[in-house]
Design a protein around this motif. Structure first.
Motif, short mmCIF file in Angstrom:
data_model
loop_
_atom_site.label_atom_id
_atom_site.label_comp_id
_atom_site.label_asym_id
_atom_site.label_seq_id
_atom_site.Cartn_x
_atom_site.Cartn_y
_atom_site.Cartn_z
N PRO A 1 6.47 3.47 -7.87
CA PRO A 1 5.47 2.41 -7.66
C PRO A 1 5.86 1.37 -6.62
O PRO A 1 5.01 0.62 -6.15
N SER B 1 0.85 -1.19 0.00
CA SER B 1 0.00 0.00 0.00
C SER B 1 0.88 1.24 0.00
O SER B 1 1.79 1.37 0.82
N CYS B 2 0.64 2.13 -0.93
CA CYS B 2 1.44 3.34 -1.05
C CYS B 2 1.20 4.27 0.15
O CYS B 2 0.07 4.41 0.62
N PRO C 1 -2.70 0.38 -3.57
CA PRO C 1 -1.62 -0.05 -4.48
C PRO C 1 -1.37 0.99 -5.56
O PRO C 1 -2.24 1.80 -5.89
N SER C 2 -0.17 0.97 -6.12
CA SER C 2 0.17 1.90 -7.20
C SER C 2 -0.73 1.67 -8.40
O SER C 2 -1.19 0.56 -8.65
N CYS D 1 6.29 8.97 -5.40
CA CYS D 1 5.55 8.54 -6.59
C CYS D 1 6.04 7.21 -7.13
O CYS D 1 5.38 6.62 -8.01
N GLU E 1 7.49 2.37 -3.77
CA GLU E 1 7.86 3.23 -2.64
C GLU E 1 7.76 2.52 -1.29
O GLU E 1 8.62 2.63 -0.42
N TYR E 2 6.71 1.76 -1.10
CA TYR E 2 6.44 1.13 0.20
C TYR E 2 7.49 0.09 0.57
O TYR E 2 7.61 -0.28 1.75
N CYS F 1 2.71 5.80 -7.15
CA CYS F 1 2.19 5.74 -5.78
C CYS F 1 1.73 7.12 -5.31
O CYS F 1 1.59 7.35 -4.11
N CYS F 2 1.53 8.05 -6.25
CA CYS F 2 1.12 9.39 -5.86
C CYS F 2 0.06 9.92 -6.82
O CYS F 2 -0.25 9.30 -7.84
N THR G 1 -1.16 7.44 -0.99
CA THR G 1 -2.53 7.20 -1.47
C THR G 1 -3.27 6.12 -0.68
O THR G 1 -4.48 5.96 -0.85
#
Length: 217
Positions: A88, A24-25, A31-32, A86, A90-91, A50-51, A28
């Motif tokens: 994809p 999970s981003c 998910p991306s 941003c 990132e998490y 992810c943004c 947001t």
């Protein structure tokens, strides 16, 4: 045909690494996905991000407050890092530790190879523990350091004169939306540290595979 099959398998593997983790981003809380409206500053993630556009605009404003207009696109590694929110994946690059008293420390894992590239420290004379002159031709505006007493009497700074190593640099240069995160630089022992080259590999493999597929047809 064997080459195409191998590339196809690698694409499936890489896509699984992006989309199959169920992450999970941070920005947001989902998910991306394909951003719409599209991103302008972090445009490299317009296929999957992810943004949202509003996050992209905030990142753009932060960079604008730091660099002069002629230097906005000069530092690719720096811009990529500022766009971390941003990315994809990132998490996968963030985490936290909790001490015995319940205090939580949040952090971002950055691959040493990326830190070396950002700091231009591939040369043995310029390690991460020393200043870098890579940003000196542009300098930094102090607008991005609002509230920092250290720079209150400055209108601009020469980075190599103020930041004696990359760790001090990250004490003041914060990734947008991760201002309360520490930066951990680690060797590439796994794929859970940030390195933009992984994202490039995905796109390169995809493009080459499409080209070969078209040729075979």
């Amino acid at each position: 045909m064997k080459l195409f099959f191998s590339l196809f398998i690698e694409i499936i593997f890489l896509i699984k690494n992006i989309n199959g983790q169920g992450g999970s981003c941070t920005l947001t809380h989902r998910p991306s996905q394909d951003p719409f409206p599209s991103l302008s500053k972090c445009y490299k993630y317009n296929n999957e991000a992810c943004c949202l556009s509003v996050h992209d605009d905030y990142i753009s404003g932060y960079i604008d407050n730091l660099l002069s207009p002629s230097c906005i696109r000069k530092y690719t590694d720096f811009e990529n890092l500022m766009c971390l929110g941003c990315h994809p994946l990132e998490y996968r690059y963030i985490g936290n530790d909790t001490d015995e008293y319940g205090n939580v420390t949040k952090y971002i894992r950055i691959c040493k190879s990326f830190a070396d590239s950002l700091w231009n420290s591939s040369d043995s004379e310029n390690s991460l523990d020393k200043p870098t002159h890579v940003f000196d031709n542009c300098g930094f505006k102090v607008d991005a350091f609002e509230g920092e007493d250290r720079f209150k009497d400055y209108s601009y700074i020469i980075p190599s004169e103020e930041f004696h190593n990359i760790y001090e640099f990250f004490d003041y240069i914060k990734i947008p939306f991760y201002e309360d995160y520490e930066i951990k630089i680690q060797n590439e022992t796994d794929d859970n540290c940030y390195n933009y080259s992984f994202f490039i590999k995905i796109n390169l493999v995809f493009i080459v595979s499409i080209f070969i597929f078209g040729y075979l047809l």
